[in-house]
Design an enzyme around this catalytic site. Structure first.
Site, PDB file in Angstrom:
ATOM      1  N   HIS A 294     -21.884  -8.118 -13.884  1.00  0.00           N
ATOM      2  CA  HIS A 294     -22.511  -6.563 -12.832  1.00  0.00           C
ATOM      3  C   HIS A 294     -20.799  -6.040 -13.100  1.00  0.00           C
ATOM      4  CE1 HIS A 294     -24.785  -5.330 -10.274  1.00  0.00           C
ATOM      5  NE2 HIS A 294     -23.682  -4.261  -9.056  1.00  0.00           N
ATOM      6  N   HIS A 337     -19.987 -10.648  -2.393  1.00  0.00           N
ATOM      7  CA  HIS A 337     -19.085  -9.564  -1.682  1.00  0.00           C
ATOM      8  C   HIS A 337     -18.429  -9.509  -0.434  1.00  0.00           C
ATOM      9  CE1 HIS A 337     -16.383  -6.912  -3.167  1.00  0.00           C
ATOM     10  NE2 HIS A 337     -17.348  -5.399  -2.682  1.00  0.00           N
ATOM     11  N   GLU A 343     -18.960  -0.088   3.535  1.00  0.00           N
ATOM     12  CA  GLU A 343     -20.050   0.105   2.575  1.00  0.00           C
ATOM     13  C   GLU A 343     -21.281   0.694   3.935  1.00  0.00           C
ATOM     14  OE1 GLU A 343     -20.740  -2.360   0.344  1.00  0.00           O
ATOM     15  OE2 GLU A 343     -19.479  -2.499  -1.208  1.00  0.00           O
ATOM     16  N   HIS A 366     -22.043  -2.483   6.057  1.00  0.00           N
ATOM     17  CA  HIS A 366     -20.865  -3.620   6.444  1.00  0.00           C
ATOM     18  C   HIS A 366     -20.060  -3.340   5.748  1.00  0.00           C
ATOM     19  CE1 HIS A 366     -25.007  -4.748   3.849  1.00  0.00           C
ATOM     20  NE2 HIS A 366     -25.093  -5.513   5.029  1.00  0.00           N
ATOM     21  N   HIS A 372     -21.484  -9.765   2.471  1.00  0.00           N
ATOM     22  CA  HIS A 372     -22.942  -9.097   2.438  1.00  0.00           C
ATOM     23  C   HIS A 372     -23.470  -9.480   0.320  1.00  0.00           C
ATOM     24  CE1 HIS A 372     -19.605  -6.355   1.452  1.00  0.00           C
ATOM     25  NE2 HIS A 372     -20.807  -5.175   0.458  1.00  0.00           N
TER      26      HIS A 372
END
Length: 446
Positions: A294, A337, A343, A366, A372
């Protein structure tokens, strides 16, 4: 609502544009910016978006040719928003820091008559408008048009992200229509007014001190992500109205109002590279993995406002558009993460593939180093899904305001908006221990 309907735009990002209202042909001066007498008896006025001595590559300015200069107004006085809204604030130290994962249910529409400016409420932010370094994130929930009222932001640039309701934005440079799944950038100092045709809601990212630019493409090559030609700037359109107008200024985080006896939207012609613009998120050229793993969400960056540190943004505007997912042997949703960036995510339409329960008009935050990632339901489903080619996010659009600054919540964002989802943390409660001390040969690719 302004009755002009057939809007024409100028195409390109950061171009050197020139535009005349067709009702006054040849209204731009020939061969110079500031003649002794301008055509049609207009006034010349320069709007500077950068220091005069900035390198040519980053120098931003436009020349406006208008019926009256913007200096003609009464003195500014403090302006108060209605007490029913959180209001604009940069008082980041008034609330105790909150490192928790935050989710807001869809922000509430008001039954009170509110226009765009009166409805603004600040959720969070960081930095300082006085020293020209920082950001703020605001929500608007309005239901009426700005009547004989204009606004300009002395502190920074706005990225306006409509979620519900179309906006017609009248600027000094011309008219812009903005619908959900489009964005509009109104840069520092530009006067504008917002018309709506019904209840309207959206998000605003404000940056102090720098302007947005397109991200570098690096090994992607010459094309991809947001293509410059898809950014649209309004063409000149003026109104010659002799009637009272309120001019609202945001200055050092406070609002002020001045009265004048004429419309501020009296620019007959203009030229330069400092202007408002819009962009249709549907036109974003998605880059993604075609084999495994990803990639970082930076591949979805539409606009970036860079800090003085190379590669570190004061703010990025990132989207998660509909796209094909074809990764082999890969957990496809975003990974768990902890990030040195903050974010803030919002949902324009549909749902976000990594989080169940987030609805259009909602948001999450976050903050720096707050962990998160996918909730328990999404994790179990994705861990056991058949890995076939799949088109994800159809009919959906999520976005992220990402910043290297550590976000501070306002009292409205932390409490009085009455939209905080106190049960957000529970979406991870169902995560199970799968560790058994044995390596599953099917758990990783050979």
């Amino acid at each position: 609502m302004n009755q002009v309907t057939a809007l024409k735009y100028l195409s390109g990002f950061g171009n050197e544009f020139s535009s005349e209202d067709p009702r006054c042909p040849n209204s731009l001066p020939e061969g110079q910016n500031n003649p002794q007498k301008c055509p049609y008896g207009l006034y010349a006025e320069q709007l500077s978006g950068s220091a005069f001595t900035c390198p040519r590559s980053s120098n931003r300015r436009s020349w406006l040719y208008r019926i009256l200069p913007s200096v003609k107004h009464e003195p500014f006085k403090p302006y108060s928003q209605p007490k029913s809204v959180g209001g604009i604030t940069h008082a980041w130290d008034n609330e105790h820091p909150n490192p928790n994962q935050m989710r807001w249910k869809p922000f509430k529409m008001s039954s009170e008559k509110l226009d765009f400016i009166d409805s603004l409420s600040t959720v969070c932010g960081a930095g300082d408008a006085k020293s020209r370094n920082g950001i703020a994130i605001h929500i608007y929930c309005c239901n009426s048009s700005m009547e004989n009222k204009a606004f300009y932001n002395s502190d920074g640039d706005y990225v306006i992200v409509p979620q519900q309701g179309d906006l017609r934005i009248q600027t000094e440079f011309g008219l812009i229509d903005v619908a959900p799944n489009e964005i509009c950038v109104i840069q520092q100092g530009m006067r504008f007014s917002v018309d709506v045709s019904g209840p309207s809601r959206g998000y605003i990212l404000e940056v102090f001190g720098v302007h947005f630019q397109l991200p570098d493409l690096g090994p992607i090559g010459a094309n991809g992500l947001a293509n410059p030609r898809d950014f649209l700037t309004p063409s000149a359109y003026f109104e010659n109205k002799k009637e009272p107008y309120s001019i609202i200024s945001k200055y050092q985080g406070a609002l002020f109002v001045a009265q004048q006896d004429h419309s501020p939207f009296d620019v007959v012609a203009w030229h330069g590279n400092y202007a408002p613009y819009k962009y249709d998120l549907e036109k974003f050229m998605v880059i993604n993995a075609v084999k495994y793993d990803h990639p970082d969400p930076s591949i979805f960056t539409v606009l970036t406002a860079q800090s003085t540190r190379p590669g570190v943004a004061i703010a990025d505007f990132v989207i998660f558009p509909p796209r094909w997912s074809v990764h082999e042997g890969t957990f496809r949703p975003p990974y768990y993460h902890r990030n040195c960036m903050s974010e803030f995510m919002g949902i324009i339409k549909g749902s976000y593939e990594a989080k169940s329960g987030s609805l259009p008009g909602s948001a999450t935050l976050h903050s720096v180093m707050t962990p998160h990632g996918p909730d328990a339901v999404v994790f179990e489903k994705a861990s056991n899904a058949e890995l076939k080619s799949e088109f994800i996010g159809k009919g959906a659009q999520a976005f992220m305001f990402e910043s290297s600054l550590s976000m501070a919540l306002t009292k409205w964002g932390n409490e009085t908006c009455e939209c905080v989802d106190g049960d957000y943390f529970k979406c991870w409660e169902g995560l199970q221990v799968h560790f058994n001390g044995k390596r599953d040969p099917e758990a990783a690719s050979e």
